[in-house]
Design an enzyme around this catalytic site. Structure first.
Site, short mmCIF file in Angstrom:
data_model
loop_
_atom_site.label_atom_id
_atom_site.label_comp_id
_atom_site.label_asym_id
_atom_site.label_seq_id
_atom_site.Cartn_x
_atom_site.Cartn_y
_atom_site.Cartn_z
N ASP A 190 -8.46 17.18 -11.77
CA ASP A 190 -8.07 15.92 -12.40
C ASP A 190 -6.55 15.85 -12.52
O ASP A 190 -5.94 16.67 -13.23
CB ASP A 190 -8.71 15.86 -13.78
CG ASP A 190 -8.83 14.43 -14.29
OD1 ASP A 190 -8.15 13.55 -13.74
OD2 ASP A 190 -9.61 14.20 -15.22
N ASP A 191 -5.94 14.90 -11.83
CA ASP A 191 -4.48 14.70 -11.91
C ASP A 191 -3.70 15.94 -11.47
O ASP A 191 -2.53 16.09 -11.84
CB ASP A 191 -4.02 14.32 -13.33
CG ASP A 191 -4.46 12.93 -13.74
OD1 ASP A 191 -5.14 12.26 -12.95
OD2 ASP A 191 -4.10 12.51 -14.86
N CYS A 205 -8.34 7.87 -11.10
CA CYS A 205 -9.58 8.66 -11.20
C CYS A 205 -10.84 7.95 -10.72
O CYS A 205 -11.52 8.43 -9.83
CB CYS A 205 -9.85 9.10 -12.63
SG CYS A 205 -8.48 9.88 -13.45
N HIS A 246 -16.97 9.52 -14.76
CA HIS A 246 -16.03 8.40 -14.70
C HIS A 246 -16.46 7.23 -13.82
O HIS A 246 -15.62 6.47 -13.32
CB HIS A 246 -14.62 8.88 -14.30
CG HIS A 246 -13.56 8.19 -15.11
ND1 HIS A 246 -12.23 8.55 -15.07
CD2 HIS A 246 -13.65 7.16 -15.98
CE1 HIS A 246 -11.55 7.77 -15.89
NE2 HIS A 246 -12.38 6.92 -16.45
N ASP A 279 -8.22 14.44 -7.58
CA ASP A 279 -8.61 13.03 -7.51
C ASP A 279 -7.45 12.08 -7.24
O ASP A 279 -7.64 10.99 -6.71
CB ASP A 279 -9.38 12.61 -8.78
CG ASP A 279 -8.55 12.71 -10.05
OD1 ASP A 279 -7.46 13.33 -10.04
OD2 ASP A 279 -9.00 12.18 -11.08
N ASN A 280 -6.24 12.48 -7.67
CA ASN A 280 -5.04 11.66 -7.40
C ASN A 280 -3.84 12.54 -7.67
O ASN A 280 -3.98 13.67 -8.13
CB ASN A 280 -5.02 10.38 -8.26
CG ASN A 280 -5.32 10.60 -9.72
OD1 ASN A 280 -6.35 10.13 -10.23
ND2 ASN A 280 -4.46 11.32 -10.41
#
Ligand SMILES: *[C@@H]1O[C@H](CO)[C@@H](O)[C@H](O)[C@H]1NC(C)=O
Ligand SMILES: *[C@@H]1O[C@H](CO)[C@@H](O)[C@H](O)[C@H]1NC(C)=O
Ligand SMILES: *[C@@H]1O[C@H](CO)[C@@H](O)[C@H](O)[C@H]1NC(C)=O
Ligand SMILES: *[C@@H]1O[C@H](CO)[C@@H](O)[C@H](O)[C@H]1NC(C)=O
Ligand SMILES: *[C@@H]1O[C@H](CO)[C@@H](O)[C@H](O)[C@H]1NC(C)=O
Ligand SMILES: CC(=O)N[C@H]1CO[C@H](CO)[C@@H](O)[C@@H]1O
Length: 512
Positions: A33-34, A73, A136, A283-284
């Site tokens: 995540d991130d 996300c 999410h 995810d990003n």
């Protein structure tokens, strides 16, 4: 030859084929995540605090050119699980030009029942699928993972935003399958002051237990491991707090790296490492707007999460499958999270749905034969096609970081990285004269290439290039106009033709 002998021979042949094929392969997708491209030692992070990820790369295949489908996300995760761009699977906005589809916990919508998710398809081959961590794709019952193909879930419908303290906006729940076990900051503690939480350990234990159970049952499994410790507010357990050279974000990194090492070691100890494909990515890009204490690193790339500059979209990525994927290889393939959908199906021996457009490619030839597949990367914000990458060239049709209004409130998607005319605070259209960068020579997108150079060298360029046609279905999918356009040619023209060339159609009209 007696009948029994014939049957025995046939049986031996069929068993031999089963063992020799890759079907029944376990699939683990580790989605961070991130986490940024530059957070891994193997990509140059100076503290060198990711020995397990670095070893995973040494034993597998490293992808320096791997992308998400959207720099946020929810749309990114929806794209991974459906193999489709957010403009197809519904995770995009039309009401706010170039805004990403943000899904707060009050969201009432979620993943469409018409979308087919990876675990639904894997059921055809009796896979057991589990998601551990962040979902999410919607909070309401009908959108939760067990309604969309997953057999098991331990985790949460959203990030660990909070703490909140009222009934209008309660803390985010944590589920075991369909049973709510508690909430973040309550039963599942996160101390925002100290940064202490045991959640990564809980998500690690859940994954080791699940793998053991499937190994004993000898059932093929799909594990979607999606911990969120590197999303602000970042957290780590006591053993890791204060250990990193990088502060609390680094502590969270070290704990995730340690967990990944334990999961891979567990596969080896169970003897199933050579029939398990593990793919690690994020995810990003790193959420650099959260500041250095709460965010990771995008390495040499421009800006971060929310943007379609490289820092928002390019992801760390490693594929691992001892005995099948050659160790210590680097692939320059332009890859996408959507390819994980198609590649997983291929490895499982399941055909992708044929009633809809799938944007993901099957990376099997890349993983097993180090081939390179010709394909572009599309960079979207909301429903706006912002940029396209073809080979080393990236053309921006629109540039935008964030609004002046947001920027003046102190929210900065490109802190310390303003590039005049590139990281613009108004939405700037460049369709008639795209801003072009050579990402091999200029990964930080600081030096737009002179278009004059492109025109005068165009004929030379096309003479020297022998194009490999990409799979037709991929491109067909982007041509929505009634008269079919060859978008490959359109893309070439847009990248390499004179801006004064009249009558040309922009990629925006061709592709969206
Ligand atoms: C809820 O939070 C607000 C501030 O965020 C605080 O003023 C209030 O006392 C809190 N209420 C409870 C019941 O904890
Ligand atoms: C989760 O639920 C399953 C049944 O659905 C149960 O067997 C298991 O023990 C539960 N695990 C936890 C950690 O609560
Ligand atoms: C984490 O787990 C340890 C050991 O079980 C416990 O002592 C500690 O209180 C837990 N911390 C939090 C924040 O839950
Ligand atoms: C995996 O390795 C084990 C030995 O560790 C071996 O017996 C088995 O045949 C291998 N399986 C495959 C699919 O290569
Ligand atoms: C493997 O790669 C070689 C050359 O790199 C190519 O000629 C061959 O067709 C590829 N095979 C497969 C199955 O993709
Ligand atoms: C006018 C111009 O910029 N021409 C360039 C074409 O490409 C060659 C290299 O392939 C350059 O040396 C030229 O300057």
């Amino acid at each position: 030859m007696s009948l029994t002998t014939v049957i025995c021979v046939l049986w031996a042949v069929s068993v031999g084929q089963t063992a020799g094929s890759q079907h029944g392969t376990n699939i683990i997708i580790m989605l961070m995540d991130d986490m940024g491209w530059g957070d891994l030692g193997v990509f140059g992070e100076p503290s060198k605090e990711t020995p397990n990820l670095d070893l995973m790369a040494a034993q597998g295949m490293l992808f320096p050119n791997f992308y998400t489908a959207n720099p946020l996300c929810s749309p990114s995760r929806a794209a991974l699980l459906t193999g489709r761009l957010p403009v197809r699977n519904g995770f995009y906005t039309t009401n706010a030009h170039a805004r990403n589809a943000y899904t707060p916990q009050e969201i009432v919508g979620g993943i469409s029942p018409d979308e087919i998710l990876l675990p639904e398809l894997l059921k055809k081959k009796d896979y057991v699928s589990k998601i551990i961590g962040k979902w999410h794709l919607g909070h309401r019952t009908q959108y939760l993972p067990l309604k969309h193909g997953f057999d098991e879930w331990f985790g949460s419908p959203n990030c660990h935003f909070g703490p909140y303290n009222n009934s209008v906006c309660p803390n985010i729940p944590v589920y075991n399958n369909s049973e709510m076990k508690g909430r973040y900051y309550e039963e599942f503690e996160i101390n925002v002051k100290t940064g202490e939480s045991n959640l990564t350990q809980i998500y690690l234990k859940a994954s080791l237990d699940f793998i053991s159970q499937q190994a004993v049952a000898q059932r093929p499994f799909f594990l979607y491991w999606a911990p969120d410790a590197t999303h602000a507010p970042v957290y780590a357990s006591k053993r890791f707090l204060g250990k990193s050279q990088r502060g609390r974000y680094g502590d969270a990194m070290m704990e995730l790296d340690d967990s990944i090492g334990q999961i891979l070691a567990h596969l080896v100890s169970l003897g199933i490492h050579n029939k398990t494909l593990v793919f690690f990515t994020s995810d990003n890009g790193a959420a650099v707007m959260s500041g250095p204490l709460q965010s990771g690193s995008n390495g040499p790339f421009l800006c971060g999460k929310e943007t379609t500059f490289e820092g928002g979209m390019r992801e760390p990525a490693i594929a691992w499958w001892p005995g099948r994927i050659p160790a210590g290889t680097v692939s320059y393939q332009l890859g996408s999270v959507m390819d994980l959908f198609t590649t997983s199906l291929s490895v499982a021996g399941v055909l992708p749905p044929d009633d809809r457009v799938i944007d993901g490619l099957d990376l099997s030839p890349v993983l097993f034969n180090n081939s390179l597949l010709d394909r572009p990367i599309f960079y979207y914000r909301g429903n706006q096609l912002m940029a396209v990458r073809i080979g080393q060239y990236k053309a921006h049709y629109w540039t935008w970081s964030n609004s002046w209004e947001e920027f003046n409130k102190g929210i900065n998607f490109c802190p310390g990285q303003e590039v005049p005319g590139v990281t613009t605070h108004t939405q700037e259209e460049h369709t008639m004269q795209p801003l072009i960068f050579h990402l091999g020579q200029d990964p930080g997108e600081r030096y737009p290439i002179s278009l004059q150079w492109m025109f005068t060298n165009r004929s030379e360029w096309s003479r020297s290039r022998t194009p490999t046609p990409p799979p037709p279905s991929f491109f067909q999918s982007f041509a929505r106009s009634s008269s079919p356009v060859n978008p490959c040619q359109a893309a070439d023209r847009l990248l390499f033709c004179a801006p004064s060339w009249s009558g040309r159609r922009s990629l925006i009209s061709v592709y969206t």
